[in-house]
Design an enzyme around this catalytic site. Structure first.
Site, PDB file in Angstrom:
ATOM      1  N   CYS A 237       0.843  -1.167  -0.009  1.00 54.92           N
ATOM      2  CA  CYS A 237      -0.098   0.038  -0.077  1.00 54.92           C
ATOM      3  C   CYS A 237       0.851   1.353  -0.154  1.00 54.92           C
ATOM      4  O   CYS A 237       1.279   1.875   1.041  1.00 54.92           O
ATOM      5  CB  CYS A 237      -0.998  -0.003   1.172  1.00 54.92           C
ATOM      6  SG  CYS A 237      -1.829  -1.451   1.434  1.00 54.92           S
ATOM      7  N   ALA A 238       1.545   1.523  -1.434  1.00 59.62           N
ATOM      8  CA  ALA A 238       2.535   2.398  -1.249  1.00 59.62           C
ATOM      9  C   ALA A 238       2.352   3.937  -1.199  1.00 59.62           C
ATOM     10  O   ALA A 238       3.138   4.642  -0.808  1.00 59.62           O
ATOM     11  CB  ALA A 238       3.311   2.032  -2.604  1.00 59.62           C
ATOM     12  N   ALA A 239       1.111   4.345  -1.526  1.00 56.57           N
ATOM     13  CA  ALA A 239       0.940   6.024  -1.694  1.00 56.57           C
ATOM     14  C   ALA A 239       1.073   6.459  -0.508  1.00 56.57           C
ATOM     15  O   ALA A 239       0.622   5.959   0.668  1.00 56.57           O
ATOM     16  CB  ALA A 239      -0.245   5.987  -2.274  1.00 56.57           C
ATOM     17  N   PRO A 240       1.756   7.737  -0.397  1.00 62.05           N
ATOM     18  CA  PRO A 240       2.325   8.674  -1.675  1.00 62.05           C
ATOM     19  C   PRO A 240       3.691   8.274  -1.896  1.00 62.05           C
ATOM     20  O   PRO A 240       3.987   8.747  -3.067  1.00 62.05           O
ATOM     21  CB  PRO A 240       2.147  10.139  -0.983  1.00 62.05           C
ATOM     22  CG  PRO A 240       2.616   9.893   0.453  1.00 62.05           C
ATOM     23  CD  PRO A 240       1.907   8.466   1.006  1.00 62.05           C
ATOM     24  N   GLY A 242       6.550   7.544   0.135  1.00 57.45           N
ATOM     25  CA  GLY A 242       7.766   7.907   0.867  1.00 57.45           C
ATOM     26  C   GLY A 242       8.636   6.871   1.331  1.00 57.45           C
ATOM     27  O   GLY A 242       9.625   6.660   1.363  1.00 57.45           O
ATOM     28  N   LYS A 243       7.891   5.655   1.875  1.00 54.36           N
ATOM     29  CA  LYS A 243       8.715   4.652   2.098  1.00 54.36           C
ATOM     30  C   LYS A 243       9.242   3.854   0.882  1.00 54.36           C
ATOM     31  O   LYS A 243      10.028   3.146   0.977  1.00 54.36           O
ATOM     32  CB  LYS A 243       7.390   3.622   2.849  1.00 54.36           C
ATOM     33  CG  LYS A 243       7.106   4.415   4.194  1.00 54.36           C
ATOM     34  CD  LYS A 243       5.971   3.215   4.997  1.00 54.36           C
ATOM     35  CE  LYS A 243       5.473   3.975   6.275  1.00 54.36           C
ATOM     36  NZ  LYS A 243       4.648   5.094   5.963  1.00 54.36           N
ATOM     37  N   ASP A 261      -0.690   0.547  -5.430  1.00 51.29           N
ATOM     38  CA  ASP A 261      -1.909   1.052  -5.016  1.00 51.29           C
ATOM     39  C   ASP A 261      -3.025   1.198  -5.964  1.00 51.29           C
ATOM     40  O   ASP A 261      -2.688   0.733  -7.060  1.00 51.29           O
ATOM     41  CB  ASP A 261      -1.451   2.612  -4.941  1.00 51.29           C
ATOM     42  CG  ASP A 261      -2.632   3.386  -4.131  1.00 51.29           C
ATOM     43  OD1 ASP A 261      -2.118   3.691  -2.796  1.00 51.29           O
ATOM     44  OD2 ASP A 261      -3.624   3.872  -4.607  1.00 51.29           O
ATOM     45  N   ASP A 432       2.185  -1.428   4.977  1.00 51.91           N
ATOM     46  CA  ASP A 432       1.674  -0.116   5.717  1.00 51.91           C
ATOM     47  C   ASP A 432       0.276   0.119   5.473  1.00 51.91           C
ATOM     48  O   ASP A 432      -0.103   0.690   4.500  1.00 51.91           O
ATOM     49  CB  ASP A 432       2.554   1.241   5.255  1.00 51.91           C
ATOM     50  CG  ASP A 432       2.416   2.274   6.079  1.00 51.91           C
ATOM     51  OD1 ASP A 432       2.225   2.069   7.406  1.00 51.91           O
ATOM     52  OD2 ASP A 432       1.954   3.408   5.514  1.00 51.91           O
ATOM     53  N   CYS A 483      -0.781   3.840  11.135  1.00 57.08           N
ATOM     54  CA  CYS A 483      -0.584   5.009  11.974  1.00 57.08           C
ATOM     55  C   CYS A 483      -1.827   5.326  12.914  1.00 57.08           C
ATOM     56  O   CYS A 483      -2.212   6.495  12.695  1.00 57.08           O
ATOM     57  CB  CYS A 483      -0.448   6.237  10.713  1.00 57.08           C
ATOM     58  SG  CYS A 483      -1.543   6.286   9.606  1.00 57.08           S
TER      59      CYS A 483
END
Length: 566
Positions: A237-240, A242-243, A261, A432, A483
């Site tokens: 779940c890559a967006a945006p 940063g990771k 995504d 994530d 988060c």
């Protein structure tokens, strides 16, 4: 066990922004000293009307690729300096999400403005306030402010219910455009902040391509994954992005990083970020992570999941952006196919309406309405004309959206991953997961979250992690992060994995910066269903970041799993 009062205390801290930003400088050609000096210079060069400098840069004591930028707050602001003639306050009202960004150091951009005073000129100082959600009395929430509203008008009074708004101001800024221009433009900086309730420097355009702004726990999650050069890694779940870019830089841009995504626009955001950071090992793919494991009637070999042909990742990413520009750019020299489709549809329906009504009287026109709309009452010709045009435009927009979706699907490049990935095809997987985001700071409103909603988040995360476990190669690594502060989405999901998959176990993490996890079990404090969390001895193998305490971070959770041969 975490008590409800303790959870509420931690949640209440999320209303304040943490006064430390983290600039990840992994892979940059600049030194940490150069980065820190540039950021400090940018923060002190802002027009600040005599206020103290807010930027204090220093290197993190554990992560040598991270520069910390310290802010301050809450700050006292004198709003009497922005009163116009007659003592009337010059004010700009922004949305909650815009206000949260401002509290993190951003300026006010045009899309975030909802309302403002009637006579605002360029370069005038204005007070910036936030319009918060209100209860509708039926369990729902609404903002109730129409974009473009003029403050002090009767319309504004009815929308704000004459409430005292003194507690909703977040700073003073300089208007970058007049009121009339503000509501005509689609993008750009509307208000450049001068004084902030929480003073953090803006980073827009600062060292683009050399640094990426992230929260400290997000950087920690990437390091805990411990990616190595030459490995094949999945960010589910890559967006945006940063990771994703953090993983690629830690690998030295050597290997393969697949970023997923389900949103086409978010995939393109990852593409642009990878290009900006000059990373070529990233391949961004539009895919629902719940369908990331390939299901076929015949066994599939891992070797079939490999990079596409001889075309470089950079070329593929550039092509993806170009395709999207062709679809969405209506200002190019070539006619926009979607706009043309809308106009054609409108012309055809307008011609049909005219043909049906040529030579007819107003009564005939009313009869036509009755025949084409059986459930509607006869209306005058003028109303028919307006309604007909409106219906025609609405249908045209619907057709345009449908066509745009079809074009985007057709433009997506053929890849061997269209139907998912072969099981056990990644060395490491980062999940994530989407969550209730109760740990984000500042978060000014979380009233839409319900106990049932928190359970649904946890169930969704379990389905995602079921996919993730299948994709990790034997002796590989899976990192799960969120988060949120909700134990059901954190420790509860860890318990689910350990109880469901006997070949999966918790692994020690490095670096270990967060606190221990929660031992015990409960279901979002209502006692309806008991779900266990961690057992004694497991709490030190996860990291929990809370808004309270000396770390001053967002709420975050990280768990690292080892997947044995099975």
């Amino acid at each position: 066990m975490l008590k409800q009062t303790e959870f509420q205390e931690k949640s209440s801290e999320a209303g304040d922004p943490h006064c430390a930003e983290k600039a990840d400088v992994t892979g940059t050609k600049l030194s940490r000293i150069q980065v820190g000096g540039t950021i400090s210079a940018e923060s002190t060069s802002e027009e600040d009307e005599g206020s103290e400098s807010c930027g204090i840069c220093f290197q993190h004591d554990v992560l040598d690729n991270v520069v910390m930028v310290k802010g301050k707050g809450p700050c006292s602001i004198d709003y009497t300096t922005v009163r116009g003639e007659g003592g009337v306050l010059k004010e700009v009202v922004v949305s909650r999400k815009c206000a949260e960004a401002v509290l993190r150091g951003a300026h006010v951009f045009v899309p975030g403005v909802l309302a403002c005073s009637g006579c605002i000129e360029k370069d005038e100082l204005v007070a910036v306030s936030v319009a918060m959600e209100r209860s509708d009395g039926e369990g729902g929430w609404f903002v109730g402010v129409t974009r473009g509203t003029t403050l002090s008008s009767e319309h504004a009074k009815s929308q704000f219910n004459d409430e005292d708004r003194s507690g909703w101001f977040i700073g003073i800024g300089r208007a970058m455009m007049t009121r009339a221009t503000l509501f005509r433009e689609a993008k750009g900086v509307a208000v450049e902040m001068v004084h902030r309730a929480y003073n953090l420097p803006p980073f827009s355009g600062v060292l683009s391509g050399d640094i990426f702004l992230q929260n400290l726990p997000s950087v920690v999650a990437t390091h805990v994954l411990d990616p190595q050069p030459g490995e094949r890694i999945l960010d589910m779940c890559a967006a945006p992005g940063g990771k994703t870019t953090g993983i690629a830089t830690l690998m030295g841009d050597k290997g393969e990083v697949i970023a997923l995504d389900r949103s086409h626009s978010k995939v393109l955001d990852i593409v642009r970020l990878a290009q900006e950071m000059k990373l070529t090992c990233i391949q961004a793919i539009k895919m629902d992570a719940l369908k990331s494991v390939r299901v076929e009637s015949t066994p599939d070999r891992i070797s079939q999941d490999k990079p596409l042909g001889e075309v470089s990742n950079t070329a593929r990413l550039t092509e993806a952006v170009a395709i999207d520009d062709i679809i969405t750019n209506s200002t190019s020299e070539e006619p926009n196919i979607i706009e043309e489709c809308s106009k054609k549809h409108l012309r055809e329906e307008s011609a049909q309406i005219l043909a049906e009504n040529v030579g007819g009287s107003k009564r005939d026109e009313a009869s036509t309405i009755s025949s084409t709309r059986p459930n509607s009452e006869a209306t005058p010709a003028k109303k028919f004309k307006d309604d007909g045009a409106y219906a025609s435009r609405k249908a045209a927009r619907k057709e345009a959206r449908k066509l745009k979706t079809e074009l985007k699907k057709a433009a997506e490049p053929e890849t061997p991953y269209r139907n998912g990935f072969a099981p056990q095809s990644f060395d490491r997987v980062l999940l994530d997961a989407p969550c209730s985001a109760l740990g984000l700071r500042p978060r000014l409103f979380a009233g839409q979250e319900t106990l049932d909603g928190l359970r649904q988040h946890a169930n969704y995360q379990r389905r995602l992690i079921d996919q993730a476990v299948q994709l990790v190669r034997p002796n590989g690594t899976l990192v799960y992060s969120t988060c949120t502060l909700n134990p059901g989405e954190n420790e509860g999901v860890v318990r689910y994995v350990l109880d469901t998959y006997p070949f999966v176990s918790l692994s020690p993490q490095h670096p270990q910066i967060g606190g221990p996890g929660l031992v015990g079990g409960e279901d979002v404090f209502d006692g309806a269903t008991h779900r266990p969390w961690l057992r004694k001895g497991e709490e030190q193998l996860v990291q929990r970041f809370d808004p309270v305490g000396p770390r001053d971070t967002i709420g975050f959770f990280v768990a690292k799993f080892s997947v044995a041969a099975h």
